[in-house]
Design an enzyme around this catalytic site. Structure first.
Site, short mmCIF file in Angstrom:
data_model
loop_
_atom_site.label_atom_id
_atom_site.label_comp_id
_atom_site.label_asym_id
_atom_site.label_seq_id
_atom_site.Cartn_x
_atom_site.Cartn_y
_atom_site.Cartn_z
N ASP A 50 58.81 -17.62 23.55
CA ASP A 50 57.36 -17.56 23.40
C ASP A 50 56.64 -18.22 24.57
O ASP A 50 55.44 -18.41 24.53
CB ASP A 50 56.96 -18.21 22.07
CG ASP A 50 55.56 -17.79 21.67
OD1 ASP A 50 55.24 -16.59 21.84
OD2 ASP A 50 54.79 -18.64 21.22
N GLN A 51 57.37 -18.55 25.63
CA GLN A 51 56.72 -19.18 26.78
C GLN A 51 55.73 -18.22 27.40
O GLN A 51 56.06 -17.06 27.66
CB GLN A 51 57.75 -19.59 27.85
CG GLN A 51 58.50 -20.87 27.53
CD GLN A 51 59.54 -20.63 26.47
OE1 GLN A 51 59.99 -19.50 26.32
NE2 GLN A 51 59.88 -21.66 25.72
N HIS A 52 54.57 -18.73 27.65
CA HIS A 52 53.51 -17.91 28.22
C HIS A 52 53.95 -17.26 29.52
O HIS A 52 53.74 -16.07 29.74
CB HIS A 52 52.29 -18.80 28.45
CG HIS A 52 51.05 -18.03 28.73
ND1 HIS A 52 50.52 -17.13 27.84
CD2 HIS A 52 50.25 -18.00 29.82
CE1 HIS A 52 49.42 -16.60 28.35
NE2 HIS A 52 49.25 -17.10 29.56
#
Ligand code: GTP
Ligand code: MG
Length: 161
Positions: A50-52
């Site tokens: 879910d890292q941007h």
């Protein structure tokens, strides 16, 4: 491509699809590509954390994808609105226009899991294409299935859809 908030269960489901059993996994930091055969169809699945930064980097591949599986933790009501923001962005993304979108309400083995109706309403998914008596043909394939990656239930129907 498997998308969804952190901890929704993307990597767990991918592991179950590939190895037939769940495992204790750590949050995904580096996106991984796995080849998985399901019902004699070869899927190449990208599991994004879910890292941007990695999400932004991978958007460039949107036009090459055949479809998206979007996972939601069905017990985590507090984050449904956050999921909806991401989902709405996917639904509006031109590069994904017409491409099948499968929404999985994962973790429905837990006592706090909401019903399919509640999840649909929280995500604003009232019109879907796969479960009616008459399949809707003028829309992109879009459907919601509740599942449990851990118990290996519910997602298969969705993958067939
Ligand atoms: N009860 C239950 N727990 C689940 C299920 N699927 C995943 N989990 C748990 O949810 C947690 C997060 O699972 P992950 O597969 O790592 O989630 P992820 O979406 O890959 O998360 P990121 O890599 O951080 O984006 C783990 O503790 C899993 O064991 C499920 O079907 N039922
Ligand atoms: Mg992961």
């Amino acid at each position: 491509m498997f998308l969804g908030l952190d901890s929704a269960g993307k990597s767990t489901l991918l592991h179950v699809l590939k190895h037939g059993r769940s495992a204790t996994l750590t949050p995904t930091i580096h996106p991984t590509l796995e080849e998985v055969n399901i019902a004699n169809v070869n899927f190449r699945i990208i599991d994004l954390g879910d890292q941007h930064s990695s999400r932004l980097a991978f958007q460039q591949y949107f036009s090459d994808l055949d479809g998206i599986v979007f996972l939601v933790d069905s017990q985590d009501r507090d984050r449904f609105s956050e999921s909806k923001v991401d989902l709405d962005a996917l639904l509006a993304d031109q590069r994904l226009e017409g491409k099948p979108l499968l929404i999985l309400g994962n973790k429905n083995d837990t006592s706090g899991a909401v019903s399919e109706e509640e999840l649909r309403s929280a995500l604003g998914l009232t019109q879907t294409t796969g479960k009616g008596d008459v399949p809707l043909t003028d829309m992109r394939p879009l459907e919601v299935f509740m599942c449990s990656a851990i118990l290996k239930q519910g997602y298969e129907e969705g993958m067939h859809f």
